[in-house]
Design a protein around this motif. Structure first.
Motif, PDB file in Angstrom:
ATOM      1  N   ILE A 114       0.853  -1.184   0.000  1.00 44.63           N
ATOM      2  CA  ILE A 114       0.000   0.000   0.000  1.00 44.63           C
ATOM      3  C   ILE A 114       0.891   1.236   0.000  1.00 44.63           C
ATOM      4  CG2 ILE A 114      -1.786   1.240   1.262  1.00 44.63           C
ATOM      5  CD1 ILE A 114      -2.195  -1.639   2.651  1.00 44.63           C
ATOM      6  N   ALA A 115       0.765   2.048  -1.035  1.00 46.88           N
ATOM      7  CA  ALA A 115       1.539   3.291  -1.092  1.00 46.88           C
ATOM      8  C   ALA A 115       0.969   4.267  -0.066  1.00 46.88           C
ATOM      9  CB  ALA A 115       1.489   3.891  -2.489  1.00 46.88           C
ATOM     10  N   LEU A 116       1.835   4.798   0.765  1.00 42.33           N
ATOM     11  CA  LEU A 116       1.405   5.620   1.898  1.00 42.33           C
ATOM     12  C   LEU A 116       1.602   7.107   1.616  1.00 42.33           C
ATOM     13  CD1 LEU A 116       3.111   3.498   4.695  1.00 42.33           C
ATOM     14  CD2 LEU A 116       0.746   3.314   3.869  1.00 42.33           C
ATOM     15  N   CYS A 186      -2.378   6.142  -1.339  1.00 38.62           N
ATOM     16  CA  CYS A 186      -1.990   6.677  -2.642  1.00 38.62           C
ATOM     17  C   CYS A 186      -2.102   5.580  -3.704  1.00 38.62           C
ATOM     18  CB  CYS A 186      -0.563   7.217  -2.576  1.00 38.62           C
ATOM     19  SG  CYS A 186      -0.335   8.428  -1.247  1.00 38.62           S
ATOM     20  N   SER A 187      -2.146   5.983  -4.955  1.00 40.69           N
ATOM     21  CA  SER A 187      -2.308   5.010  -6.032  1.00 40.69           C
ATOM     22  C   SER A 187      -1.379   5.330  -7.191  1.00 40.69           C
ATOM     23  CB  SER A 187      -3.769   4.998  -6.502  1.00 40.69           C
ATOM     24  OG  SER A 187      -3.988   3.979  -7.438  1.00 40.69           O
ATOM     25  N   PRO A 188      -0.104   5.026  -7.056  1.00 37.42           N
ATOM     26  CA  PRO A 188       0.834   5.238  -8.169  1.00 37.42           C
ATOM     27  C   PRO A 188       0.404   4.409  -9.382  1.00 37.42           C
ATOM     28  CG  PRO A 188       1.991   4.765  -6.128  1.00 37.42           C
ATOM     29  CD  PRO A 188       0.550   4.455  -5.885  1.00 37.42           C
ATOM     30  N   ARG A 189       0.466   4.998 -10.560  1.00 39.95           N
ATOM     31  CA  ARG A 189       0.023   4.307 -11.774  1.00 39.95           C
ATOM     32  C   ARG A 189       1.236   3.868 -12.589  1.00 39.95           C
ATOM     33  NH1 ARG A 189      -5.329   4.850 -11.933  1.00 39.95           N
ATOM     34  NH2 ARG A 189      -6.278   6.584 -10.782  1.00 39.95           N
ATOM     35  N   TYR A 190       1.741   2.736 -12.221  1.00 44.34           N
ATOM     36  CA  TYR A 190       2.874   2.148 -12.939  1.00 44.34           C
ATOM     37  C   TYR A 190       2.511   0.714 -13.292  1.00 44.34           C
ATOM     38  CZ  TYR A 190       5.526   6.279 -11.855  1.00 44.34           C
ATOM     39  OH  TYR A 190       5.942   7.586 -11.791  1.00 44.34           O
ATOM     40  N   GLY A 198       1.220  -4.782  -7.561  1.00 48.14           N
ATOM     41  CA  GLY A 198       1.168  -3.326  -7.525  1.00 48.14           C
ATOM     42  C   GLY A 198       0.726  -2.703  -6.221  1.00 48.14           C
ATOM     43  N   CYS A 199       0.259  -1.504  -6.345  1.00 42.43           N
ATOM     44  CA  CYS A 199      -0.212  -0.776  -5.181  1.00 42.43           C
ATOM     45  C   CYS A 199      -1.718  -0.913  -5.099  1.00 42.43           C
ATOM     46  CB  CYS A 199       0.168   0.701  -5.308  1.00 42.43           C
ATOM     47  SG  CYS A 199      -0.641   1.730  -4.130  1.00 42.43           S
ATOM     48  N   HIS A 200      -2.213  -1.430  -4.021  1.00 41.35           N
ATOM     49  CA  HIS A 200      -3.648  -1.584  -3.820  1.00 41.35           C
ATOM     50  C   HIS A 200      -4.173  -0.457  -2.948  1.00 41.35           C
ATOM     51  CE1 HIS A 200      -3.092  -6.217  -4.390  1.00 41.35           C
ATOM     52  NE2 HIS A 200      -2.874  -5.525  -5.480  1.00 41.35           N
TER      53      HIS A 200
END
Length: 203
Positions: A114-116, A186-190, A198-200
């Motif tokens: 989880i992107a913080l 946060c939701s990085p789009r990569y 990925g980032c959930h």
């Protein structure tokens, strides 16, 4: 209170330590009580400041690749906040966020995390250099430290974990204060990382 009176009060405290606990109350004369009263707040402050609190218990320093000069000691303040003491990072990673790795993650190098929000409470990635800074990360709503098995600094463009610390399952963590801000993950789009977990968004 004069230095002479301070010296007498300290002597009283030292003598009390030599007396059995059950007999101490009978030893405290009115004169001794009068001597101790002015220094009691300072004495209690010294005693309790020497007792470790959770904010002084470290999860250890970042381990792993330690790419881009990553350094720092990670601490848990409460169930919503993580502090990094002495945080250093050169700022050259292309798409770097702090990441919470959920319980059940398959290894600390997995992209399943989880992107913080950063220490300013927004979702901008780490774009500048840090040198021995102390910063505090607040977890997004519905997420607690208990939900995580690791905390890391992660590049989502290249799926590269720059460094991490593991979070023990059995650690006792106090609740966060009620005035902690409510943030969102946060939701990085990569796509490269998203394809592998990925980032959930945890909301």
């Amino acid at each position: 209170m004069s230095s002479k009176a301070n010296g007498k009060a300290i002597t009283v405290l030292r003598n009390l330590r030599k007396i059995p606990r059950k007999e101490r109350s009978s030893t405290m004369s009115p004169a001794n009580t009068k001597l101790l009263k002015p220094i009691l707040p300072t004495f209690l402050l010294l005693v309790f400041s020497s007792v470790p609190t959770l904010s002084q218990i470290s999860l250890g320093r970042f381990q792993g690749d330690l790419a881009h000069g990553l350094q720092g000691e990670v601490q848990i303040l409460n169930d919503k906040q993580i502090r990094i003491r002495g945080f250093s990072y050169d700022g050259q990673g292309p798409a770097v966020w702090f990441m919470g790795m959920k319980n059940g993650t398959q290894g600390v190098y997995s992209a399943d995390g989880i992107a913080l929000p950063n220490h300013f409470g927004n979702c901008r990635n780490l774009q500048r250099a840090y040198r021995n800074d102390d910063i505090t990360i607040t977890l997004p709503r519905r997420l607690r430290v208990y939900d995580l098995e690791a905390f890391s600094v992660y590049c989502f463009q290249y799926c590269h974990n720059f460094g991490y610390v593991k979070i023990p399952r059995d650690i006792r963590i106090p609740p966060a204060p009620s005035n902690i801000p409510r943030l969102y993950a946060c939701s990085p789009r990569y796509p490269r990382c998203s394809r592998y977990g990925g980032c959930h968004v945890f909301d």
